[in-house]
Design a protein around this motif. Structure first.
Motif, mmCIF file in Angstrom:
data_model
loop_
_atom_site.group_PDB
_atom_site.id
_atom_site.type_symbol
_atom_site.label_atom_id
_atom_site.label_comp_id
_atom_site.label_asym_id
_atom_site.label_seq_id
_atom_site.Cartn_x
_atom_site.Cartn_y
_atom_site.Cartn_z
ATOM 1 N N CYS A 9 0.827 -1.212 0.000
ATOM 2 C CA CYS A 9 0.000 0.000 0.000
ATOM 3 C C CYS A 9 0.860 1.261 0.000
ATOM 4 N N LYS A 10 1.944 1.266 0.758
ATOM 5 C CA LYS A 10 2.843 2.424 0.766
ATOM 6 C C LYS A 10 3.458 2.654 -0.606
ATOM 7 N N SER A 11 3.798 1.574 -1.307
ATOM 8 C CA SER A 11 4.417 1.726 -2.621
ATOM 9 C C SER A 11 3.438 2.306 -3.635
ATOM 10 N N LEU A 12 2.136 2.107 -3.433
ATOM 11 C CA LEU A 12 1.122 2.637 -4.358
ATOM 12 C C LEU A 12 0.463 3.914 -3.845
ATOM 13 N N ALA A 13 0.911 4.430 -2.707
ATOM 14 C CA ALA A 13 0.265 5.592 -2.094
ATOM 15 C C ALA A 13 0.434 6.869 -2.911
ATOM 16 N N ASP A 14 1.448 6.930 -3.734
ATOM 17 C CA ASP A 14 1.656 8.091 -4.598
ATOM 18 C C ASP A 14 0.876 7.885 -5.899
ATOM 19 N N GLU A 15 0.210 8.921 -6.382
ATOM 20 C CA GLU A 15 -0.607 8.799 -7.593
ATOM 21 C C GLU A 15 0.208 8.339 -8.801
ATOM 22 N N THR A 16 1.396 8.874 -8.979
ATOM 23 C CA THR A 16 2.228 8.486 -10.126
ATOM 24 C C THR A 16 2.601 7.015 -10.044
ATOM 25 N N ARG A 17 3.014 6.554 -8.864
ATOM 26 C CA ARG A 17 3.372 5.136 -8.710
ATOM 27 C C ARG A 17 2.163 4.241 -8.918
ATOM 28 N N ALA A 18 1.006 4.652 -8.427
ATOM 29 C CA ALA A 18 -0.209 3.854 -8.634
ATOM 30 C C ALA A 18 -0.535 3.756 -10.117
ATOM 31 N N ARG A 19 -0.447 4.858 -10.838
ATOM 32 C CA ARG A 19 -0.731 4.840 -12.276
ATOM 33 C C ARG A 19 0.278 3.960 -13.022
ATOM 34 N N ILE A 20 1.550 4.073 -12.656
ATOM 35 C CA ILE A 20 2.579 3.238 -13.291
ATOM 36 C C ILE A 20 2.260 1.760 -13.074
ATOM 37 N N ALA A 21 1.996 1.374 -11.838
ATOM 38 C CA ALA A 21 1.734 -0.036 -11.525
ATOM 39 C C ALA A 21 0.511 -0.545 -12.277
ATOM 40 N N LEU A 22 -0.538 0.264 -12.352
ATOM 41 C CA LEU A 22 -1.752 -0.164 -13.043
ATOM 42 C C LEU A 22 -1.548 -0.235 -14.553
ATOM 43 N N LEU A 23 -0.784 0.701 -15.115
ATOM 44 C CA LEU A 23 -0.489 0.638 -16.549
ATOM 45 C C LEU A 23 0.352 -0.590 -16.875
ATOM 46 N N VAL A 24 1.370 -0.840 -16.077
ATOM 47 C CA VAL A 24 2.215 -2.016 -16.303
ATOM 48 C C VAL A 24 1.390 -3.293 -16.141
ATOM 49 N N ALA A 25 0.524 -3.336 -15.146
ATOM 50 C CA ALA A 25 -0.312 -4.523 -14.939
ATOM 51 C C ALA A 25 -1.202 -4.779 -16.153
ATOM 52 N N GLY A 26 -1.671 -3.732 -16.779
ATOM 53 C CA GLY A 26 -2.544 -3.885 -17.942
ATOM 54 C C GLY A 26 -1.817 -4.192 -19.229
ATOM 55 N N GLU A 27 -0.610 -3.660 -19.372
ATOM 56 C CA GLU A 27 0.148 -3.809 -20.621
ATOM 57 C C GLU A 27 1.165 -4.950 -20.559
ATOM 58 N N GLN A 28 1.352 -5.533 -19.414
ATOM 59 C CA GLN A 28 2.327 -6.596 -19.169
ATOM 60 C C GLN A 28 3.749 -6.062 -19.037
ATOM 61 N N GLU A 29 4.125 -5.089 -19.861
ATOM 62 C CA GLU A 29 5.498 -4.592 -19.858
ATOM 63 C C GLU A 29 5.523 -3.233 -20.546
ATOM 64 N N LEU A 30 6.223 -2.273 -19.928
ATOM 65 C CA LEU A 30 6.362 -0.941 -20.519
ATOM 66 C C LEU A 30 7.769 -0.415 -20.254
ATOM 67 N N CYS A 31 8.250 0.444 -21.161
ATOM 68 C CA CYS A 31 9.547 1.089 -20.945
ATOM 69 C C CYS A 31 9.323 2.513 -20.435
ATOM 70 N N VAL A 32 10.397 3.156 -20.031
ATOM 71 C CA VAL A 32 10.319 4.505 -19.480
ATOM 72 C C VAL A 32 9.692 5.472 -20.483
ATOM 73 N N CYS A 33 10.073 5.377 -21.758
ATOM 74 C CA CYS A 33 9.537 6.319 -22.746
ATOM 75 C C CYS A 33 8.027 6.164 -22.898
ATOM 76 N N GLU A 34 7.524 4.938 -22.805
ATOM 77 C CA GLU A 34 6.080 4.713 -22.895
ATOM 78 C C GLU A 34 5.363 5.293 -21.672
ATOM 79 N N LEU A 35 5.948 5.111 -20.504
ATOM 80 C CA LEU A 35 5.350 5.653 -19.291
ATOM 81 C C LEU A 35 5.412 7.174 -19.265
ATOM 82 N N THR A 36 6.507 7.731 -19.759
ATOM 83 C CA THR A 36 6.633 9.186 -19.846
ATOM 84 C C THR A 36 5.540 9.760 -20.726
ATOM 85 N N CYS A 37 5.288 9.108 -21.848
ATOM 86 C CA CYS A 37 4.236 9.542 -22.758
ATOM 87 C C CYS A 37 2.857 9.371 -22.122
#
Length: 113
Positions: A9-37
């Motif tokens: 829960c602490k690792s997901l408490a920040d909005e950016t980290r929560a969005r990253i984790a959920l995007l990665v969970a949905g896409e299986q794998e993402l790179c920094v440039c994809e997350l930046t976009c």
């Protein structure tokens, strides 16, 4: 390392980290440039949050040429994976802009596997 509920829960408490984790969970794998976009954020901020998610055991990475790809950690407990799935499914509208930007991204890196 065994991830506890409070650490997760602490690792997901920040909005950016929560969005990253959920995007990665949905896409299986993402790179920094994809997350930046997808998040419309600068690379140093995304990289800082990725480092925190990696050190907490939520994400793992792999290198392919010049790219580093992030995925859910293979040792992430099943309960944590299920929580991410439920969060993503239940809050599609919260991620809609991020997913839309990701889908519209030109020149996404090609994965070998």
């Amino acid at each position: 390392m065994s991830l506890t509920p409070d650490q997760f829960c602490k690792s997901l408490a920040d909005e950016t980290r929560a969005r990253i984790a959920l995007l990665v969970a949905g896409e299986q794998e993402l790179c920094v440039c994809e997350l930046t976009c997808a998040l419309d954020e600068i690379q140093p901020k995304i990289s800082r949050h990725l480092a925190q998610l990696r050190s907490s055991g939520v994400l793992a990475d792999r290198r392919q040429g010049q790219w580093i790809y992030y995925r859910l950690h293979p040792d992430l407990p099943e309960w944590a994976v299920e929580i991410l799935k439920v969060m993503r499914k239940s809050h599609k509208e919260w991620l809609a802009d991020n997913v839309s930007r990701l889908c519209a991204m030109d020149d996404r890196p090609q994965r070998c596997c």
